[in-house]
Design a protein around this motif. Structure first.
Motif, PDB file in Angstrom:
ATOM      1  N   ALA A 151       0.815  -1.222   0.000  1.00 31.99           N
ATOM      2  CA  ALA A 151       0.000   0.000   0.000  1.00 31.99           C
ATOM      3  C   ALA A 151       0.847   1.271   0.000  1.00 31.99           C
ATOM      4  CB  ALA A 151      -0.935   0.007   1.209  1.00 31.99           C
TER       5      ALA A 151
ATOM      6  N   MET B  18      -1.019  -2.037   9.238  1.00 35.56           N
ATOM      7  CA  MET B  18      -1.467  -0.805   9.919  1.00 35.56           C
ATOM      8  C   MET B  18      -0.761  -0.622  11.258  1.00 35.56           C
ATOM      9  SD  MET B  18      -5.131   0.574   9.291  1.00 35.56           S
ATOM     10  CE  MET B  18      -6.423  -0.530   8.846  1.00 35.56           C
TER      11      MET B  18
ATOM     12  N   ARG C 291       7.605   3.562  15.601  1.00 37.58           N
ATOM     13  CA  ARG C 291       8.174   4.896  15.810  1.00 37.58           C
ATOM     14  C   ARG C 291       9.629   4.845  16.214  1.00 37.58           C
ATOM     15  NH1 ARG C 291       5.157   8.060  12.771  1.00 37.58           N
ATOM     16  NH2 ARG C 291       2.954   7.828  13.269  1.00 37.58           N
TER      17      ARG C 291
ATOM     18  N   VAL D  90       2.573   1.291  12.729  1.00 36.55           N
ATOM     19  CA  VAL D  90       3.689   2.200  12.458  1.00 36.55           C
ATOM     20  C   VAL D  90       4.698   2.111  13.603  1.00 36.55           C
ATOM     21  CG1 VAL D  90       4.364   4.567  11.899  1.00 36.55           C
ATOM     22  CG2 VAL D  90       2.084   3.754  11.289  1.00 36.55           C
TER      23      VAL D  90
ATOM     24  N   PRO E 137       2.730   9.195   8.596  1.00 35.58           N
ATOM     25  CA  PRO E 137       1.408   9.437   9.183  1.00 35.58           C
ATOM     26  C   PRO E 137       1.045   8.295  10.146  1.00 35.58           C
ATOM     27  CG  PRO E 137       1.327   9.602   6.784  1.00 35.58           C
ATOM     28  CD  PRO E 137       2.667   9.049   7.128  1.00 35.58           C
ATOM     29  N   LYS E 138       0.122   8.570  11.028  1.00 33.73           N
ATOM     30  CA  LYS E 138      -0.325   7.549  11.996  1.00 33.73           C
ATOM     31  C   LYS E 138      -0.948   6.360  11.255  1.00 33.73           C
ATOM     32  CE  LYS E 138      -2.698  10.272  15.140  1.00 33.73           C
ATOM     33  NZ  LYS E 138      -2.395  11.664  15.039  1.00 33.73           N
ATOM     34  N   ALA E 139      -0.980   5.223  11.948  1.00 35.36           N
ATOM     35  CA  ALA E 139      -1.549   4.003  11.361  1.00 35.36           C
ATOM     36  C   ALA E 139      -2.960   4.272  10.845  1.00 35.36           C
ATOM     37  CB  ALA E 139      -1.560   2.897  12.400  1.00 35.36           C
ATOM     38  N   GLY E 140      -3.212   3.818   9.623  1.00 34.58           N
ATOM     39  CA  GLY E 140      -4.545   3.987   9.048  1.00 34.58           C
ATOM     40  C   GLY E 140      -4.723   5.280   8.267  1.00 34.58           C
ATOM     41  N   TYR E 141      -3.735   6.174   8.372  1.00 34.10           N
ATOM     42  CA  TYR E 141      -3.820   7.442   7.642  1.00 34.10           C
ATOM     43  C   TYR E 141      -2.829   7.464   6.471  1.00 34.10           C
ATOM     44  CZ  TYR E 141      -6.656   9.203  11.474  1.00 34.10           C
ATOM     45  OH  TYR E 141      -7.654   9.391  12.385  1.00 34.10           O
ATOM     46  N   GLY E 142      -2.998   8.465   5.643  1.00 32.35           N
ATOM     47  CA  GLY E 142      -2.074   8.647   4.528  1.00 32.35           C
ATOM     48  C   GLY E 142      -2.508   7.895   3.289  1.00 32.35           C
ATOM     49  N   ILE E 143      -1.535   7.652   2.408  1.00 34.69           N
ATOM     50  CA  ILE E 143      -1.863   7.099   1.090  1.00 34.69           C
ATOM     51  C   ILE E 143      -1.997   5.579   1.102  1.00 34.69           C
ATOM     52  CG2 ILE E 143      -0.842   8.929  -0.307  1.00 34.69           C
ATOM     53  CD1 ILE E 143       1.636   6.793  -0.448  1.00 34.69           C
ATOM     54  N   THR E 144      -2.744   5.086   0.132  1.00 39.67           N
ATOM     55  CA  THR E 144      -2.835   3.644  -0.118  1.00 39.67           C
ATOM     56  C   THR E 144      -2.716   3.446  -1.626  1.00 39.67           C
ATOM     57  OG1 THR E 144      -4.239   3.282   1.806  1.00 39.67           O
ATOM     58  CG2 THR E 144      -4.301   1.594   0.107  1.00 39.67           C
TER      59      THR E 144
END
Lengths: 431, 94
Positions: free
Chosen positions: A42, A124, A128, A126, B83-90
């Motif tokens: 993705a 999903m 850090r 991230v 960006p935080k998980a679930g955000y941004g581009i796909t």
């Protein structure tokens, strides 16, 4: 396995990370692959192609089962001037070396194979920072939680903030990084095969040097997919800064080139994308390991920028890091000394040797970008313009005029310098 | 349909932007930055210097998460995060 401790954590489900994950899962080790995207692929973008080796050592069934777009049997090299192009085309219908894939499909397929073999996959997520205890990497910190492992493999891509955190990488230099932009343009299968002169299911890779990137370290590319064409370019960031150019403007100019526009005419833009490319080559490879940690793929700057190979080196590095991890787990030794075996193994590969062979090529081209990427591409085109012209001027006069122009634009001193640099390139590669 | 500018092209990218920016330039450094090259290198046109406001406008919702700005920043002071998980581009076609 306690609730938040495993054998190996891999950060990033790209081609390098998943190659490591599947190798560990196959050996029965507990492995967690974390990925920041909502699915593997993705956040990824490349030209691009994957290669027979080492793909088939990692995914033996890939040719029959993986989502492959086309088998690349034609390779074209285009040398462009503003309005013209000289193209060399090589075709081998028997070739089974290079395949176009779309990362959203390919990476997803690969991670599914790893999960089938027992890898734990967490999209999903991230990461850090790394958790470091007494100089040893012992785990990861995500937005929500902490996870621990005996070994962490960093496959977090070209931007690898994690390799930087533990001092394996410095700030990226703008001369060693290119920004790649790409458009995937939808076209019917039959039209693609007609325009690129392809048999059913075979593909064409085109590399473009010259206009619109005249005198700028950068290259254009066109790859054919099943029902789309990927067109894009990669340009060094220092060049964009120096010339105050945006990658999107260059891409628009490339698409408008008279020899390129007909190939994508009438197509609809499916997706625009961008990604960085590590262009530093051999001289930018960092130390690949530390206590409890190894770095693979783009995170370790492992790209052969002369042959445009990256996915194969990434997979290889992932596989070797995983093999080293397996040995380390068996010996219960996660020290830097133990994990240095990964670097040793990597240095024995053809990929490392190739990167070494080309270690000065990009620098020499970059330092002589005017002559290599503007003057000669232009002169090659002008030669063919002269050679194919028909009129009332005797050919002999045309030849004389061509040579006179050649020397006028690039004085004897400049020409000698170019000859020396060309020689340096060849000697550097062959020695 | 022929798309030329980045805003048009970005319509083809699936994106769920956060409400806070993951890109934070250093105001003082931007003011004194001679080249402001983030404006050129960004493939998504995220950065735009606003004279009237004396600051760098960051259209982070357009970001393709490539990192070119981070590499290009002359002062190396841009705070750049994913960006935080679930955000941004796909990406679907990468």
């Amino acid at each position: 396995m306690t609730a938040n401790k495993t054998d190996v954590i891999i950060v990033g489900a790209g081609v390098a990370g998943v190659a490591a994950g599947i190798t560990l899962a196959r050996a029965g080790k507990q492995v967690v692959i974390v990925e920041r995207g909502s699915y593997a692929g993705a956040k990824n973008m490349f030209g691009g192609a994957i290669y027979d080796y080492p793909t088939k050592d990692i995914y033996p069934e890939f040719k029959e089962k993986a989502p492959i777009e086309r088998v690349n049997k034609t390779h074209r090299y285009m040398i462009t001037d503003d309005e013209t192009a000289v193209t060399v085309s090589y075709n081998n219908e028997k070739s089974q070396t290079s395949y176009t894939v779309i990362r959203a499909k390919w990476d997803k397929w690969c991670v599914e194979r790893a999960v089938e073999l027992g890898a734990y996959y967490s999209p999903m997520t991230v990461v850090r920072e790394l958790i470091v205890n007494d100089g040893k990497v012992v785990g990861i910190k995500t937005d929500e939680e902490e996870f621990f492992a005996d070994i962490v493999i960093l496959a977090d891509g070209v931007n690898s903030t994690l390799a930087k955190q533990i001092g394996l990488r410095e700030n990226l230099k703008d001369s060693e990084i290119a920004v790649g932009v790409k458009e995937v343009i939808s076209l019917p299968k039959e039209i693609i095969e007609e325009r690129f002169n392809l048999t059913d299911g075979s593909g064409c890779v085109t590399e473009i040097v010259g206009a619109p990137m005249k005198g700028i370290t950068g290259l254009g590319f066109i790859y054919t997919n099943k029902n789309s064409v990927s067109i894009g370019l990669g340009v060094n960031i220092d060049e964009l800064k120096k010339h105050k150019l945006t990658p999107n403007d260059l891409l628009n100019q490339l698409k408008e080139h008279p020899s390129i526009a007909p190939l994508i005419k009438g197509g609809e833009l499916l997706e625009y994308s961008a990604h960085l490319i590590p262009e530093g080559g051999f001289n930018s490879i960092p130390k690949l390991y530390g206590d409890g940690v190894m770095v693979v793929g783009d995170a370790a700057m492992l790209v052969d920028n002369v042959h445009w190979e990256g996915t194969n080196i990434a997979m290889m590095s992932g596989m070797l890091a995983a093999q080293t991890a397996i040995e380390a787990l068996e010996k219960n030794d996660f020290s830097a000394k133990m994990l240095s075996l990964y670097e040793k193994k990597f240095k024995e590969t053809s990929f490392y040797k190739d990167m070494k062979t080309y270690k000065d090529v990009v620098k020499i081209v970059h330092d002589n970008s005017y002559s290599f990427l503007s003057f000669y591409p232009q002169k090659i085109n002008e030669f063919f313009e002269m050679f194919t012209e028909s009129g009332y001027i005797p050919k002999k006069s045309l030849y004389k005029r061509f040579i006179k122009n050649f020397v006028k634009k690039r004085n004897i001193k400049g020409l000698i310098k170019d000859v020396i640099n060309f020689a340096k390139l060849f000697i550097g590669v062959l020695k | 349909m022929e798309y030329k500018n980045t805003d048009e092209k970005l319509q083809t990218v699936k994106s769920s932007p956060d409400v806070v920016s993951h890109l934070v330039p250093n105001k003082e450094d931007c003011r004194t930055c001679e080249n402001k090259s983030c404006q050129y290198v960004c493939p998504a046109g995220v950065y735009e210097w606003t004279d009237w406001d004396d600051r760098m406008l960051v259209k982070f919702e357009n970001c393709l998460e490539c990192g070119a700005c981070r590499v290009a920043c002359d002062k190396q002071s841009l705070v750049w995060k994913y960006p935080k998980a679930g955000y941004g581009i796909t990406y679907k076609q990468g």
